[in-house]
Design a protein around this motif. Sequence first.
Motif, mmCIF file in Angstrom:
data_model
loop_
_atom_site.group_PDB
_atom_site.id
_atom_site.type_symbol
_atom_site.label_atom_id
_atom_site.label_comp_id
_atom_site.label_asym_id
_atom_site.label_seq_id
_atom_site.Cartn_x
_atom_site.Cartn_y
_atom_site.Cartn_z
ATOM 1 N N HIS A 61 0.774 -1.317 0.049
ATOM 2 C CA HIS A 61 0.208 -0.053 0.220
ATOM 3 C C HIS A 61 0.803 1.194 -0.074
ATOM 4 N N PRO A 62 0.887 2.436 -0.549
ATOM 5 C CA PRO A 62 1.624 3.187 -0.839
ATOM 6 C C PRO A 62 1.268 3.945 0.373
ATOM 7 N N LEU A 63 0.331 4.189 1.102
ATOM 8 C CA LEU A 63 0.928 5.246 2.219
ATOM 9 C C LEU A 63 1.676 4.313 3.564
ATOM 10 N N ILE A 64 1.361 2.753 3.603
ATOM 11 C CA ILE A 64 2.391 1.892 4.282
ATOM 12 C C ILE A 64 3.915 1.540 4.109
ATOM 13 N N LYS A 65 4.248 1.768 2.615
ATOM 14 C CA LYS A 65 6.027 1.934 1.622
ATOM 15 C C LYS A 65 6.251 3.255 2.545
ATOM 16 N N HIS A 66 5.528 4.164 2.117
ATOM 17 C CA HIS A 66 5.959 5.635 2.905
ATOM 18 C C HIS A 66 6.130 5.419 3.804
ATOM 19 N N LYS A 67 5.465 5.315 4.719
ATOM 20 C CA LYS A 67 6.117 5.376 6.630
ATOM 21 C C LYS A 67 6.745 4.500 6.525
ATOM 22 N N LEU A 68 7.002 3.473 6.153
ATOM 23 C CA LEU A 68 7.967 2.506 6.441
ATOM 24 C C LEU A 68 8.706 3.449 5.659
ATOM 25 N N THR A 69 9.248 3.725 5.190
ATOM 26 C CA THR A 69 10.166 4.805 4.287
ATOM 27 C C THR A 69 11.151 5.592 5.579
ATOM 28 N N TYR A 70 10.022 6.045 6.865
ATOM 29 C CA TYR A 70 11.065 6.570 7.743
ATOM 30 C C TYR A 70 11.272 6.117 8.848
ATOM 31 N N VAL A 71 10.802 5.060 9.435
ATOM 32 C CA VAL A 71 10.722 4.370 9.751
ATOM 33 C C VAL A 71 12.742 3.641 9.768
ATOM 34 N N ARG A 72 12.448 3.293 9.032
ATOM 35 C CA ARG A 72 13.982 2.447 8.024
ATOM 36 C C ARG A 72 15.015 4.124 8.242
ATOM 37 N N ASP A 73 14.795 5.034 8.564
ATOM 38 C CA ASP A 73 15.484 6.178 8.192
ATOM 39 C C ASP A 73 16.295 6.540 9.631
ATOM 40 N N LYS A 88 -0.366 -17.721 8.802
ATOM 41 C CA LYS A 88 0.573 -16.863 7.285
ATOM 42 C C LYS A 88 0.958 -15.851 7.799
ATOM 43 N N ILE A 89 2.011 -15.251 7.295
ATOM 44 C CA ILE A 89 2.354 -13.970 8.004
ATOM 45 C C ILE A 89 2.336 -12.348 6.612
ATOM 46 N N TYR A 90 2.018 -11.894 7.880
ATOM 47 C CA TYR A 90 1.805 -10.716 6.891
ATOM 48 C C TYR A 90 2.997 -10.139 7.336
ATOM 49 N N THR A 91 3.563 -9.274 6.412
ATOM 50 C CA THR A 91 4.560 -8.026 6.354
ATOM 51 C C THR A 91 4.944 -7.073 5.073
ATOM 52 N N ALA A 92 5.012 -5.956 6.059
ATOM 53 C CA ALA A 92 5.017 -4.596 4.984
ATOM 54 C C ALA A 92 5.824 -4.844 4.516
ATOM 55 N N ALA A 93 6.979 -5.405 4.674
ATOM 56 C CA ALA A 93 8.182 -5.676 3.202
ATOM 57 C C ALA A 93 8.536 -6.480 3.730
#
Length: 211
Positions: free
Chosen positions: A11-23, A180-185
Amino acid sequence: MKYENLIIIDHPLIKHKLTYVRDKNTPKKEFKELVDEIAMLMAYEITKDFPLEEIEIETPICKTKSWVVSGKKVVLVPILRAGLGMVDGVLKLIPSARVGHVGIYRDPKTVKPVTYYFKIPSDCEDRDFILIDPMLATGGSAVEAARILKENGVKNIKFMCLIAAPEGVEAFSKAHPDIKIYTAALDERLNEKKYIVPGLGDAGDRLFGTK
Ligand code: PRP
Ligand code: URA
């Protein structure tokens, strides 16, 4: 590689937020808020197959039938500590969920899971359980947590994480093909210290400001 029980929530919002979590420059407060928000967005997808039942209600206009989630209350089980960081987000969508806890840490030398705490509701049969941990690295902690849940009579389990390594997915799928494994990345790999690459570093330390 394709893993049958792996669901990457794209999901675009998850991808966006995950970028700043990684930073690494994201401050602790923002890190926690972002983790919560991603957990909430993921919970929307994870609960997609929850069964419904029709009940009768009365609107200000008339009597009508409408849908509610049926069955017993869901149980969230964060793996301490870092799993705690995702619980509030999921509770925003499922406020009536019970919360169990499993305390496991990864021994820094052996990277094997060490269990120190376990508590879930006593009437766990027929309940849906969501096991929660931001990181699936070697898979040792999640595999052990799911094993303990099953040993205590839990039958319906889903596992959610923010970032999974292929090694962890492999190990978890082998040990628990029914979950089932649910992951954002799904990241690239583990490094020599068994940290996820590129990952986000140490999830517990970043959530709680420890080192
Ligand atoms: C982290 C993470 C997982 C585990 C993942 O916890 O939150 O529980 O490592 O690694 P694995 O898949 O190789 O088992 P950690 O051991 O750092 O404990 P903490 O949450 O108390 O910081
Ligand atoms: N635990 C973490 O917090 N991060 C990793 O990358 C691996 C294990």
